[in-house]
Motif scaffolding. Structure first.
Motif, short mmCIF file in Angstrom:
data_model
loop_
_atom_site.label_atom_id
_atom_site.label_comp_id
_atom_site.label_asym_id
_atom_site.label_seq_id
_atom_site.Cartn_x
_atom_site.Cartn_y
_atom_site.Cartn_z
N LEU A 58 3.63 4.09 9.72
CA LEU A 58 3.50 4.63 11.07
C LEU A 58 4.59 4.07 11.98
O LEU A 58 5.27 4.82 12.69
N TRP A 59 4.76 2.75 11.96
CA TRP A 59 5.79 2.15 12.82
C TRP A 59 7.19 2.56 12.38
O TRP A 59 8.05 2.83 13.22
N LEU A 60 7.42 2.65 11.09
CA LEU A 60 8.72 3.10 10.59
C LEU A 60 9.00 4.52 11.09
O LEU A 60 10.14 4.84 11.46
N SER A 61 7.99 5.36 11.14
CA SER A 61 8.19 6.73 11.65
C SER A 61 8.58 6.69 13.13
O SER A 61 9.42 7.47 13.56
N ARG A 62 8.00 5.79 13.86
CA ARG A 62 8.34 5.68 15.28
C ARG A 62 9.74 5.12 15.50
O ARG A 62 10.42 5.49 16.45
N PHE A 63 10.16 4.24 14.63
CA PHE A 63 11.50 3.64 14.77
C PHE A 63 12.60 4.54 14.25
O PHE A 63 13.73 4.47 14.73
N THR A 64 12.30 5.36 13.24
CA THR A 64 13.37 6.10 12.56
C THR A 64 13.23 7.62 12.63
O THR A 64 14.19 8.32 12.30
N GLY A 65 12.06 8.11 12.96
CA GLY A 65 11.87 9.55 12.99
C GLY A 65 11.42 10.16 11.68
O GLY A 65 11.25 11.38 11.59
N VAL A 66 11.21 9.36 10.63
CA VAL A 66 10.68 9.90 9.38
C VAL A 66 9.24 10.34 9.63
O VAL A 66 8.60 9.87 10.57
N PRO A 67 8.70 11.22 8.79
CA PRO A 67 7.32 11.67 9.02
C PRO A 67 6.31 10.52 9.00
O PRO A 67 6.42 9.59 8.20
N ALA A 68 5.35 10.62 9.90
CA ALA A 68 4.27 9.62 9.98
C ALA A 68 3.28 9.86 8.84
O ALA A 68 3.16 10.97 8.33
N PRO A 69 2.56 8.82 8.44
CA PRO A 69 1.54 9.01 7.41
C PRO A 69 0.41 9.88 7.95
O PRO A 69 0.17 9.93 9.15
N ALA A 70 -0.27 10.54 7.05
CA ALA A 70 -1.39 11.39 7.44
C ALA A 70 -2.57 10.54 7.89
O ALA A 70 -2.72 9.40 7.46
N GLY A 71 -3.39 11.13 8.72
CA GLY A 71 -4.63 10.48 9.12
C GLY A 71 -4.46 9.46 10.22
O GLY A 71 -3.36 9.18 10.69
N ALA A 72 -5.59 8.92 10.61
CA ALA A 72 -5.63 7.89 11.65
C ALA A 72 -6.08 6.58 11.01
O ALA A 72 -6.24 6.49 9.79
N ILE A 73 -6.32 5.58 11.83
CA ILE A 73 -6.68 4.26 11.32
C ILE A 73 -7.88 4.34 10.38
O ILE A 73 -7.90 3.69 9.34
N ALA A 74 -8.87 5.15 10.71
CA ALA A 74 -10.06 5.26 9.87
C ALA A 74 -9.73 5.70 8.45
O ALA A 74 -10.39 5.29 7.50
N GLU A 75 -8.71 6.53 8.30
CA GLU A 75 -8.30 7.01 6.97
C GLU A 75 -7.28 6.10 6.30
O GLU A 75 -6.96 6.29 5.12
N SER A 76 -6.75 5.15 7.03
CA SER A 76 -5.67 4.29 6.51
C SER A 76 -6.08 3.49 5.28
O SER A 76 -5.26 3.19 4.43
N THR A 77 -7.34 3.18 5.18
CA THR A 77 -7.82 2.33 4.08
C THR A 77 -7.86 3.04 2.73
O THR A 77 -7.94 2.40 1.70
N GLY A 78 -7.78 4.36 2.74
CA GLY A 78 -7.83 5.13 1.50
C GLY A 78 -6.49 5.70 1.09
O GLY A 78 -6.44 6.65 0.32
N LEU A 79 -5.42 5.12 1.58
CA LEU A 79 -4.08 5.65 1.31
C LEU A 79 -3.76 5.74 -0.18
O LEU A 79 -3.16 6.70 -0.63
N THR A 80 -4.17 4.74 -0.95
CA THR A 80 -3.99 4.77 -2.40
C THR A 80 -5.32 4.46 -3.07
O THR A 80 -6.22 3.88 -2.45
N ASP A 81 -5.41 4.81 -4.36
CA ASP A 81 -6.68 4.66 -5.08
C ASP A 81 -6.73 3.47 -6.03
O ASP A 81 -7.78 3.17 -6.58
N SER A 82 -5.58 2.83 -6.25
CA SER A 82 -5.55 1.73 -7.23
C SER A 82 -4.46 0.73 -6.87
O SER A 82 -3.54 1.05 -6.09
N GLY A 83 -4.54 -0.43 -7.48
CA GLY A 83 -3.50 -1.43 -7.28
C GLY A 83 -2.15 -0.94 -7.77
O GLY A 83 -1.12 -1.21 -7.13
N ALA A 84 -2.14 -0.21 -8.87
CA ALA A 84 -0.87 0.29 -9.41
C ALA A 84 -0.25 1.33 -8.48
O ALA A 84 0.96 1.30 -8.22
N GLN A 85 -1.08 2.22 -7.95
CA GLN A 85 -0.56 3.23 -7.02
C GLN A 85 -0.08 2.56 -5.73
O GLN A 85 0.96 2.92 -5.18
N TRP A 86 -0.85 1.58 -5.25
CA TRP A 86 -0.44 0.83 -4.06
C TRP A 86 0.92 0.18 -4.30
O TRP A 86 1.79 0.24 -3.43
#
Length: 172
Positions: A58-86
């Motif tokens: 999210l902050w990188l998108s604000r600094f550089t203009g790249v697309p922001a991640p989907a969702g809000a803070i409530a959805e942030s915890t489900g960004l990946t499903d596993s340690g390997a994907q993370w």
């Protein structure tokens, strides 16, 4: 408030070094333990790590203009499903943060940064330097929570002291 591009590069490298160590700790612990509710603010180790990853994007998108991640803070915890994907997504984001810091010029740290805050429901404007400090402070804050959860789970938590960061890479 005065920060420098050199500070930003040091902190981007520190972030990558920390996350590289977390990857090893996560592999040793396994996905079941990573997903276990540990009564932390975001629940589990993986949920907290996902939140930090989401926040960095999210902050990188604000600094550089790249697309922001989907969702809000409530959805942030489900960004990946596993340690390997993370680990894969974290590696990509850490690389992007380091590249941003390597190209950063002092003038880009001055002036305001404005964005729409979903939490507050309005436009916000803060000094860019303060926002950059927040990015790195946010990482450190939540990695401290992860460190505590790893320790409580009986895992070996990584060395987190900035003074002990290797002087030479590879950071990722």
């Amino acid at each position: 408030m005065m920060i420098t591009p050199e500070y930003c590069l040091t902190m981007a490298r520190y972030n990558a070094w920390q996350n590289k160590q977390l990857k090893a700790a996560f592999q040793a612990l396994g996905d079941k333990e990573l997903g276990k509710d540990r009564k932390a603010f975001f629940g589990s180790i993986l949920a907290t790590a996902n939140h930090v990853l989401w926040g960095d994007r999210l902050w990188l998108s604000r600094f550089t203009g790249v697309p922001a991640p989907a969702g809000a803070i409530a959805e942030s915890t489900g960004l990946t499903d596993s340690g390997a994907q993370w680990a894969v997504e974290r590696f990509r984001t850490d690389g992007a943060l380091i590249q941003w810091a390597e190209r950063l010029r002092a003038v880009e740290l001055s002036g305001p940064l404005s964005w729409h805050s979903v939490i507050l429901g309005r436009e916000i404007s803060k000094p860019k330097a303060l926002c950059v400090l927040h990015l790195f402070n946010h990482q450190t804050h939540h990695r401290g929570q992860i460190h505590a959860m790893l320790t409580a789970a009986g895992a070996e938590a990584p060395v987190s002291d900035l003074a002990f960061m290797p002087e030479e890479g590879p950071w990722l």
